[in-house]
Each structure stands twice: as C-alpha cells, then as structure tokens.
Design a protein around this motif. Structure first.
Motif, PDB file in Angstrom:
ATOM      1  N   THR A 162       0.855  -1.179   0.000  1.00 17.23           N
ATOM      2  CA  THR A 162       0.000   0.000   0.000  1.00 17.23           C
ATOM      3  C   THR A 162       0.893   1.231   0.000  1.00 17.23           C
ATOM      4  OG1 THR A 162      -1.692  -1.166   1.288  1.00 17.23           O
ATOM      5  CG2 THR A 162      -1.826   1.232   1.233  1.00 17.23           C
ATOM      6  N   GLY A 163       0.591   2.200  -0.870  1.00 18.55           N
ATOM      7  CA  GLY A 163       1.414   3.399  -0.961  1.00 18.55           C
ATOM      8  C   GLY A 163       2.400   3.311  -2.099  1.00 18.55           C
ATOM      9  N   ALA A 164       3.606   3.844  -1.901  1.00 15.12           N
ATOM     10  CA  ALA A 164       4.622   3.852  -2.949  1.00 15.12           C
ATOM     11  C   ALA A 164       4.954   2.433  -3.397  1.00 15.12           C
ATOM     12  CB  ALA A 164       5.884   4.546  -2.436  1.00 15.12           C
ATOM     13  N   ALA A 165       5.171   2.267  -4.695  1.00 13.16           N
ATOM     14  CA  ALA A 165       5.501   0.956  -5.251  1.00 13.16           C
ATOM     15  C   ALA A 165       6.796   0.437  -4.645  1.00 13.16           C
ATOM     16  CB  ALA A 165       5.642   1.047  -6.765  1.00 13.16           C
ATOM     17  N   TRP A 166       6.884  -0.888  -4.511  1.00 14.74           N
ATOM     18  CA  TRP A 166       8.101  -1.494  -3.973  1.00 14.74           C
ATOM     19  C   TRP A 166       9.257  -1.198  -4.922  1.00 14.74           C
ATOM     20  CZ3 TRP A 166       8.779  -3.492   0.740  1.00 14.74           C
ATOM     21  CH2 TRP A 166       9.959  -4.188   0.997  1.00 14.74           C
ATOM     22  N   PRO A 167      10.389  -0.702  -4.406  1.00 19.56           N
ATOM     23  CA  PRO A 167      11.486  -0.303  -5.300  1.00 19.56           C
ATOM     24  C   PRO A 167      12.278  -1.496  -5.804  1.00 19.56           C
ATOM     25  CG  PRO A 167      12.138   0.010  -3.027  1.00 19.56           C
ATOM     26  CD  PRO A 167      10.693  -0.446  -2.994  1.00 19.56           C
ATOM     27  N   HIS A 168      13.092  -1.225  -6.819  1.00 17.40           N
ATOM     28  CA  HIS A 168      13.999  -2.267  -7.301  1.00 17.40           C
ATOM     29  C   HIS A 168      15.086  -2.502  -6.261  1.00 17.40           C
ATOM     30  CE1 HIS A 168      17.108   0.783  -8.137  1.00 17.40           C
ATOM     31  NE2 HIS A 168      16.128   1.533  -8.620  1.00 17.40           N
ATOM     32  N   LEU A 169      15.782  -3.619  -6.371  1.00 23.83           N
ATOM     33  CA  LEU A 169      16.849  -3.930  -5.432  1.00 23.83           C
ATOM     34  C   LEU A 169      18.046  -3.021  -5.678  1.00 23.83           C
ATOM     35  CD1 LEU A 169      16.697  -7.831  -5.489  1.00 23.83           C
ATOM     36  CD2 LEU A 169      15.966  -6.331  -3.629  1.00 23.83           C
ATOM     37  N   PRO A 170      18.699  -2.537  -4.626  1.00 28.40           N
ATOM     38  CA  PRO A 170      19.842  -1.635  -4.809  1.00 28.40           C
ATOM     39  C   PRO A 170      21.075  -2.364  -5.316  1.00 28.40           C
ATOM     40  CG  PRO A 170      19.590  -2.174  -2.496  1.00 28.40           C
ATOM     41  CD  PRO A 170      18.410  -2.787  -3.204  1.00 28.40           C
ATOM     42  N   THR A 171      21.965  -1.593  -5.938  1.00 28.04           N
ATOM     43  CA  THR A 171      23.238  -2.157  -6.366  1.00 28.04           C
ATOM     44  C   THR A 171      24.140  -2.358  -5.149  1.00 28.04           C
ATOM     45  OG1 THR A 171      24.129   0.052  -6.773  1.00 28.04           O
ATOM     46  CG2 THR A 171      23.065  -1.063  -8.620  1.00 28.04           C
ATOM     47  N   GLU A 172      25.185  -3.156  -5.330  1.00 29.29           N
ATOM     48  CA  GLU A 172      26.067  -3.420  -4.199  1.00 29.29           C
ATOM     49  C   GLU A 172      26.852  -2.170  -3.829  1.00 29.29           C
ATOM     50  OE1 GLU A 172      29.059  -6.354  -4.813  1.00 29.29           O
ATOM     51  OE2 GLU A 172      29.342  -5.812  -6.903  1.00 29.29           O
ATOM     52  N   GLN A 173      27.343  -2.140  -2.606  1.00 30.00           N
ATOM     53  CA  GLN A 173      28.069  -0.986  -2.097  1.00 30.00           C
ATOM     54  C   GLN A 173      29.577  -1.205  -2.158  1.00 30.00           C
ATOM     55  OE1 GLN A 173      26.404  -0.579   1.865  1.00 30.00           O
ATOM     56  NE2 GLN A 173      24.817   0.825   1.153  1.00 30.00           N
ATOM     57  N   LYS A 174      30.288  -0.106  -2.082  1.00 27.01           N
ATOM     58  CA  LYS A 174      31.744  -0.158  -2.054  1.00 27.01           C
ATOM     59  C   LYS A 174      32.203  -0.708  -0.711  1.00 27.01           C
ATOM     60  CE  LYS A 174      35.828   2.774  -2.652  1.00 27.01           C
ATOM     61  NZ  LYS A 174      36.305   4.176  -2.893  1.00 27.01           N
ATOM     62  N   ALA A 175      33.171  -1.585  -0.752  1.00 28.08           N
ATOM     63  CA  ALA A 175      33.666  -2.197   0.479  1.00 28.08           C
ATOM     64  C   ALA A 175      34.356  -1.162   1.358  1.00 28.08           C
ATOM     65  CB  ALA A 175      34.638  -3.325   0.147  1.00 28.08           C
ATOM     66  N   PRO A 176      34.229  -1.268   2.689  1.00 30.23           N
ATOM     67  CA  PRO A 176      34.901  -0.326   3.591  1.00 30.23           C
ATOM     68  C   PRO A 176      36.416  -0.477   3.532  1.00 30.23           C
ATOM     69  CG  PRO A 176      33.879  -2.110   4.830  1.00 30.23           C
ATOM     70  CD  PRO A 176      33.423  -2.261   3.407  1.00 30.23           C
ATOM     71  N   LYS A 177      37.115   0.592   3.913  1.00 27.05           N
ATOM     72  CA  LYS A 177      38.578   0.608   3.841  1.00 27.05           C
ATOM     73  C   LYS A 177      39.203  -0.461   4.732  1.00 27.05           C
ATOM     74  CE  LYS A 177      38.997   5.530   2.709  1.00 27.05           C
ATOM     75  NZ  LYS A 177      39.553   6.849   3.150  1.00 27.05           N
ATOM     76  N   ASN A 178      38.573  -0.752   5.853  1.00 26.23           N
ATOM     77  CA  ASN A 178      39.139  -1.728   6.790  1.00 26.23           C
ATOM     78  C   ASN A 178      38.762  -3.164   6.465  1.00 26.23           C
ATOM     79  OD1 ASN A 178      40.359   0.311   8.275  1.00 26.23           O
ATOM     80  ND2 ASN A 178      38.579   0.581   9.607  1.00 26.23           N
ATOM     81  N   GLY A 179      38.158  -3.372   5.300  1.00 27.39           N
ATOM     82  CA  GLY A 179      37.809  -4.722   4.891  1.00 27.39           C
ATOM     83  C   GLY A 179      36.410  -5.127   5.305  1.00 27.39           C
ATOM     84  N   THR A 180      35.937  -6.217   4.727  1.00 30.90           N
ATOM     85  CA  THR A 180      34.564  -6.661   4.950  1.00 30.90           C
ATOM     86  C   THR A 180      34.441  -7.799   5.957  1.00 30.90           C
ATOM     87  OG1 THR A 180      34.693  -8.229   3.106  1.00 30.90           O
ATOM     88  CG2 THR A 180      33.938  -5.992   2.602  1.00 30.90           C
ATOM     89  N   GLY A 181      35.538  -8.414   6.347  1.00 32.05           N
ATOM     90  CA  GLY A 181      35.488  -9.568   7.226  1.00 32.05           C
ATOM     91  C   GLY A 181      35.087  -9.217   8.651  1.00 32.05           C
ATOM     92  N   PRO A 182      34.797 -10.224   9.467  1.00 38.59           N
ATOM     93  CA  PRO A 182      34.396  -9.989  10.858  1.00 38.59           C
ATOM     94  C   PRO A 182      35.461  -9.217  11.638  1.00 38.59           C
ATOM     95  CG  PRO A 182      33.963 -12.262  10.223  1.00 38.59           C
ATOM     96  CD  PRO A 182      34.781 -11.662   9.114  1.00 38.59           C
ATOM     97  N   ARG A 183      35.003  -8.334  12.521  1.00 39.06           N
ATOM     98  CA  ARG A 183      35.912  -7.573  13.387  1.00 39.06           C
ATOM     99  C   ARG A 183      35.671  -7.902  14.859  1.00 39.06           C
ATOM    100  NH1 ARG A 183      35.040  -1.728  10.342  1.00 39.06           N
ATOM    101  NH2 ARG A 183      35.424  -2.528   8.219  1.00 39.06           N
ATOM    102  N   VAL A 184      34.699  -8.738  15.131  1.00 42.59           N
ATOM    103  CA  VAL A 184      34.474  -9.275  16.471  1.00 42.59           C
ATOM    104  C   VAL A 184      34.428 -10.791  16.336  1.00 42.59           C
ATOM    105  CG1 VAL A 184      33.247  -7.242  17.330  1.00 42.59           C
ATOM    106  CG2 VAL A 184      31.957  -9.082  16.228  1.00 42.59           C
TER     107      VAL A 184
END
Length: 324
Positions: A162-184
């Motif tokens: 209901t309301g605004a149409a469901w949007p298309h899926l977003p494109t992928e994002q740029k990886a962070p400078k410190n990497g994408t792996g777990p940090r905890v």
C-alpha cells in the motif's frame, strides 16, 4: 498536498497490538541500524502515522534520525501482544522528532502504555523515581510512504503493498577501507544470540528507506553468520547492514537484545553476515527491579544529556536541520 497513507485492514490490528517492534534507521556510511522498541500501539490510521518513544539517554539514535529521517518499523512478532494475525508488516516513512511533547501527549502515552506494560507505579517514591522516565520522553512520529504485508511472519511468498511501489533492489556498495570480514569474534556473537529467538536484518533500500527482513542463522564460521533468508528481499552483492536478535517476556520484563553492525554478502550460494560491532542490553526479569532500573537510567540519561550539551545539540538539529 498528498493524502495520508491509510494502511490496510490486514496491518491495522498488528500495528495497534504488537508489544515489541523492530525500528531501523540509516547511517551516514549507507548502512542501517536496527533495534527494538515498544510502540504501545502508537498509530493514527487516518493520519497515516505510526511512531514510538525514546529518551535523551540514547542520543545517537535521535541524531541519526534527525540527520536522515528515513525510518522503517517491522511488526514481526505477535508474542505477548494483542494481535492474532500471522502477518509480517513493514512500515516505511519519514520521521519527525518531538523533543518537547505537551503534558497532554505525555499523559495520553502513559494511559496507552498500561495495557502493554502494566499499571503505572504511583506514590510519592515512585513518582519521584519515575519522573524523568515518564516526563522526559521523546516522540518519533513516522509519516508513512509505504506499508508492505506478507501473510506469514517469515516474510516469505507474495507481499501486498500500500502506498509507494516497492522499489527495485539496490546495487552493491563499495567495500569499507578496513575490509569486509568480521571484526568481532563470530563464535562469541553466535553464542550470545543463540537464546534470542527473534532475528532481523536491515539494509538501506534503493529509495533510501531501510528494509527490515526476518532471517534465520543456520551456522557460523570464520567468515561470519550464515543466514537463511526470504527469497527476493536481499540484493545480490555486498553491503553494510544491521542485525538485531532479541527476546522479551510479557510487559517487556526480561528484555534482552543484541545489535550488530557489519557487512552482508549475498550470492547464489547463500548469505553471510560478517559482524563488525556487537552491543548488548538486558533488562532484569523482575517487574519492580525493571521499573527501578528504568527510573534511574532515565535520571542519569537526562543529567548526562544536559551536562554534555546533547539536549541543546538535538534541539538545534531539530529546529535548523543538519549542517551542509
């Protein structure tokens, strides 16, 4: 001027009856943080508004919402609430923050909260203890742009929008400078969320509104948490995402919550969530102890907000908006 979005009947009982919902807001880096709140049925169907309250003791949440008012609420569990429906409801809209609500609005909130949270403690000692908790509330009102309803709480299958149409899926994002792996430590995180039955993931959608998705954790390893996800709701590729795991008892006694931020990777083989930060919160499982704790935390939060300038900063941000 557009007419208010009037959500469908299938969502009405859920919005008015859920004890606890998930709220997501957007971070400056393009991620999303998702946490749980008890909205005590705050919703005006005719005005197209839903909402929740918080306190000055959580200034980061308020600052993020004032900087970027794109907010979503996921009504994802019927546990201990009043709605019998099995629908998963996602409400997305633009938030405004009422930092100085009127006495009448605060009184209405107290009355609305009692069916959900129990009778308000009264008497000279309780009135002093709970003064800040009841009188220094901050309202977040969300003018809805879209309400999506799935027939089951796992959000699988067809959705009605209901309301605004469901949007298309977003494109992928740029990886962070410190990497994408777990940090905890992933094993520690997995152990801490094992006893928390409600798990949700949030990311920034293509139109800027957070998308909140119920997920299941199937396993974990050095790469992160392996997730079972609803088909078609998580975009392929990598992106920043927030994760919430929580549990609660009637009247929100015994609340326990863990919020994560991290990096989500979705491929044809599955989804992996690599946690970067992990924060936990637990409320005592005894009503009187919880009430005392809430009162003392509210007093401390207000004192700290006044002492470090948070109150003035939030007021300025609410009036003038974020600086360019």
């Amino acid at each position: 001027m557009t007419s208010p979005l009037r959500w469908p009947d299938a969502a009405d009982a859920v919005i008015n009856g859920d004890l606890t919902v998930a709220v997501a807001y957007v971070t400056p880096a393009g991620g999303a943080v998702v946490t749980s709140v008890s909205p005590v049925g705050l919703g005006n169907r005719e005005a197209g508004l839903v909402g929740f309250t918080t306190s000055l003791g959580f200034p980061r949440k308020l600052e993020r919402i004032l900087h970027n008012p794109h907010v979503s609420l996921a009504y994802h569990t019927r546990e201990h609430g009043f709605a019998a429906s099995s629908s998963y409801v996602l409400a997305q809209g633009t938030a405004s923050v009422d930092l100085s609500p009127s006495p009448e609005r605060l009184a209405e909130l107290m009355q609305a909260s009692e069916p959900f949270l129990g009778e308000t403690r009264r008497g000279p000692l309780w009135d002093w203890l709970l003064r800040e908790y009841h009188q220094e509330r901050v309202f977040v009102d969300v003018e809805l742009a879209r309400v999506a309803v799935w027939e089951d709480l796992a959000a699988r299958g067809a959705r009605a929008v209901t309301g605004a149409a469901w949007p298309h899926l977003p494109t992928e994002q740029k990886a962070p400078k410190n990497g994408t792996g777990p940090r905890v430590d992933v094993t520690t995180v997995a152990r801490k969320i094992r006893r928390l039955p409600h798990r949700l993931l949030a990311y920034r959608g293509a139109d800027g509104f957070p998308v909140i998705v119920p997920v299941k954790v199937t396993s974990h390893d050095g790469a992160g948490l392996h997730l079972d996800i609803p088909r078609g709701l998580l975009p392929q590729g990598g992106r920043r995402a927030g994760f919430l795991a929580h549990a609660f008892q009637p009247q929100c006694v015994g609340l326990e919550m863990r919020t994560l931020t991290g990096w989500l990777t979705v491929t044809e083989e599955g989804a992996i969530y690599a946690p970067h930060t992990s924060k936990g919160l637990a409320a005592p499982p005894y009503k009187n102890l919880l009430t005392v704790s809430n009162g003392l935390l509210a007093k401390y939060g207000l004192w700290r907000a006044q002492r470090d300038g948070t109150s003035a900063r939030l007021q300025d941000l609410a009036v003038h908006g974020p600086a360019d």
